[in-house]
Design a protein around this motif. Structure first.
Motif, mmCIF file in Angstrom:
data_model
loop_
_atom_site.group_PDB
_atom_site.id
_atom_site.type_symbol
_atom_site.label_atom_id
_atom_site.label_comp_id
_atom_site.label_asym_id
_atom_site.label_seq_id
_atom_site.Cartn_x
_atom_site.Cartn_y
_atom_site.Cartn_z
ATOM 1 N N ASN A 127 -47.156 13.434 -38.049
ATOM 2 C CA ASN A 127 -46.588 14.699 -37.562
ATOM 3 C C ASN A 127 -47.290 15.906 -38.185
ATOM 4 O O ASN A 127 -47.524 16.919 -37.517
ATOM 5 N N SER A 128 -47.633 15.793 -39.465
ATOM 6 C CA SER A 128 -48.282 16.912 -40.149
ATOM 7 C C SER A 128 -49.663 17.183 -39.565
ATOM 8 O O SER A 128 -50.059 18.346 -39.389
ATOM 9 N N GLU A 131 -49.285 18.981 -36.292
ATOM 10 C CA GLU A 131 -48.951 20.393 -36.498
ATOM 11 C C GLU A 131 -50.202 21.207 -36.843
ATOM 12 O O GLU A 131 -50.401 22.323 -36.345
ATOM 13 N N ASP A 259 -47.709 15.246 -45.942
ATOM 14 C CA ASP A 259 -46.903 16.445 -46.172
ATOM 15 C C ASP A 259 -47.733 17.710 -46.009
ATOM 16 O O ASP A 259 -48.855 17.797 -46.521
ATOM 17 N N GLU A 274 -39.092 25.774 -39.246
ATOM 18 C CA GLU A 274 -38.883 24.325 -39.221
ATOM 19 C C GLU A 274 -39.918 23.613 -40.090
ATOM 20 O O GLU A 274 -39.588 22.678 -40.828
ATOM 21 N N ILE A 275 -41.158 24.081 -40.017
ATOM 22 C CA ILE A 275 -42.215 23.479 -40.826
ATOM 23 C C ILE A 275 -41.965 23.747 -42.306
ATOM 24 O O ILE A 275 -42.139 22.861 -43.152
ATOM 25 N N LYS A 277 -39.139 24.100 -43.723
ATOM 26 C CA LYS A 277 -38.034 23.232 -44.136
ATOM 27 C C LYS A 277 -38.542 21.819 -44.434
ATOM 28 O O LYS A 277 -38.172 21.200 -45.432
ATOM 29 N N LYS A 278 -39.409 21.322 -43.553
ATOM 30 C CA LYS A 278 -39.955 19.979 -43.750
ATOM 31 C C LYS A 278 -40.820 19.911 -45.004
ATOM 32 O O LYS A 278 -40.918 18.867 -45.647
ATOM 33 N N GLU A 281 -39.212 18.501 -48.040
ATOM 34 C CA GLU A 281 -38.736 17.116 -48.045
ATOM 35 C C GLU A 281 -39.696 16.161 -48.737
ATOM 36 O O GLU A 281 -39.290 15.151 -49.308
ATOM 37 N N ILE A 283 -42.197 13.668 -47.919
ATOM 38 C CA ILE A 283 -41.965 12.266 -47.555
ATOM 39 C C ILE A 283 -43.027 11.316 -48.104
ATOM 40 O O ILE A 283 -42.807 10.113 -48.179
#
Length: 365
Positions: A127-128, A131, A259, A274-275, A277-278, A281, A283
């Motif tokens: 996902n990163s 983006e 990340d 949103e980015i 916020k992630k 996290e 991961i």
């Protein structure tokens, strides 16, 4: 009916392929083959497929539609070409091959046979990464100025001693660059565009009984005028997450493994919240920084789904043979620059001459 998958080469990476196939809707692992029958039998027992001791017999199996190639890097061409000629779609673990001539042989065989060819680069499906690519395509960085890739990993001497092909030019095709950092080289080219010139130095500093580099440093000039650095090593204890940095006149972003840790743009967008916020996290675990088995197979599964869609819709996969060839070409150019001590221009000739078979503290020579 499920699409039948087969695995050629039943070493460590085959387990990632098998797990990814199991997580791919519409796919089923039906066969596997290895030159060492015991390896194929072990994989078949673990994942419930048929083990073959003969490659021609496996490729004649009517239940088989797609093969994944997980042999040593310098032994990808022969099974890939055989699979294509048998009418099977082909997915090749990175690198596509270790020379441009062998890459081109795979690409041509699949073209002639009319089968889909894909080179495995699962990092593109994170996902990163998606983006970052979206931000580049939207022009959010303004004028791209700098693109860097850092792969500061650690591999023990035991890792290299565990397989006779590891650390050889003939089958590994190179060291920290060709085997480990090629994922990041691919991402850098995907995000920054083609490279036109490289300068480099390499060295063998911390390992024994291998012929390839465990440290490499290169500077890159991209076609868009931007500059960049590629650092790759398997000699940095304890090993750190791989890192991609993209910078421009209107924005910067930094990705560490999966990340995004920096996301700064002059012109803000609603999606940035949103980015951000992630980003909190985090991961990513250790990735493959110190343990080659400590990577997830979710990127492979996403790529296998893309290949299935390409087959069904009659389109090219997101990472086809030509895309897989690009990172090999850049790495070969880096090796050539290190060998000669001079800048090397890209594109390279189809079969560049590389004399490098020994690594010195400064350059390949």
């Amino acid at each position: 009916m499920a699409t039948g998958f087969g695995i050629i080469g039943c070493g460590m990476i085959a387990n990632f392929h098998a797990k990814a196939i199991g997580d791919t809707p519409g796919a089923k692992l039906v066969a596997c083959y290895d030159t060492k029958p015991a390896a194929a039998e072990r994989l078949a027992a673990s994942f419930g497929c048929k083990a073959y001791a003969n490659l021609e017999e496996m490729l004649a199996d009517p239940a088989l539609d797609v093969v994944t190639i997980g042999t040593p890097s310098g032994a990808h061409m022969e099974p890939a070409v055989a699979a294509a000629r048998a009418g099977k779609h082909v997915i090749v673990e990175k690198p596509l091959e270790i020379t441009l001539k062998r890459c081109d042989a795979i690409i041509e065989a699949c073209r002639k046979a009319g089968v889909v060819l894909s080179t495995i680069f699962p990092s593109r499906f994170h996902n990163s990464s998606v983006e970052l690519k979206r931000a580049v395509d939207e022009g959010r960085f303004g004028r791209l100025t700098v693109g860097d890739a850092y792969v500061k990993w650690y591999r023990t001497q035991q890792y290299y001693d565990s397989g006779a092909w590891r650390g050889t030019w003939e089958l590994d095709g190179g060291g920290a660059l060709m085997n480990q950092a090629i994922h990041s080289v691919d991402l850098l080219l995907w995000l920054m565009g083609p490279a036109v010139e490289v300068r480099a130095q390499t060295g063998l500093l911390a390992h024994e009984r291998i012929a390839v580099e465990d440290v490499a440093m290169a500077t890159v000039r991209f076609a868009n005028g931007a500059l960049g650095v590629i650092e790759a090593s398997t000699a940095i204890y304890p090993g750190y997450l791989k890192r991609i940095e993209i910078h421009g006149s209107e924005g910067s972003a930094v990705m560490e493994e999966e990340d995004i840790i920096k996301w700064d743009f002059l012109k803000k967008k609603a999606r940035d919240a949103e980015i951000q916020k992630k980003m909190a996290e985090r991961i990513s675990g250790g990735g493959g920084a110190a343990d080659p088995a400590a990577i997830g197979h979710h990127g492979h599964a996403r790529q296998f789904r893309d290949v299935l869609q390409a087959i069904k819709k009659g389109r090219s996969p997101l990472i086809d043979g030509a895309e897989g060839r690009r990172s090999v070409e850049l790495i070969l150019a880096i090796y050539k620059a290190a060998e000669t001590g001079r800048a090397v221009s890209l594109p390279l000739p189809a079969d560049p001459s590389l004399k490098a078979r020994k690594v010195g503290v400064g350059n390949l020579r």
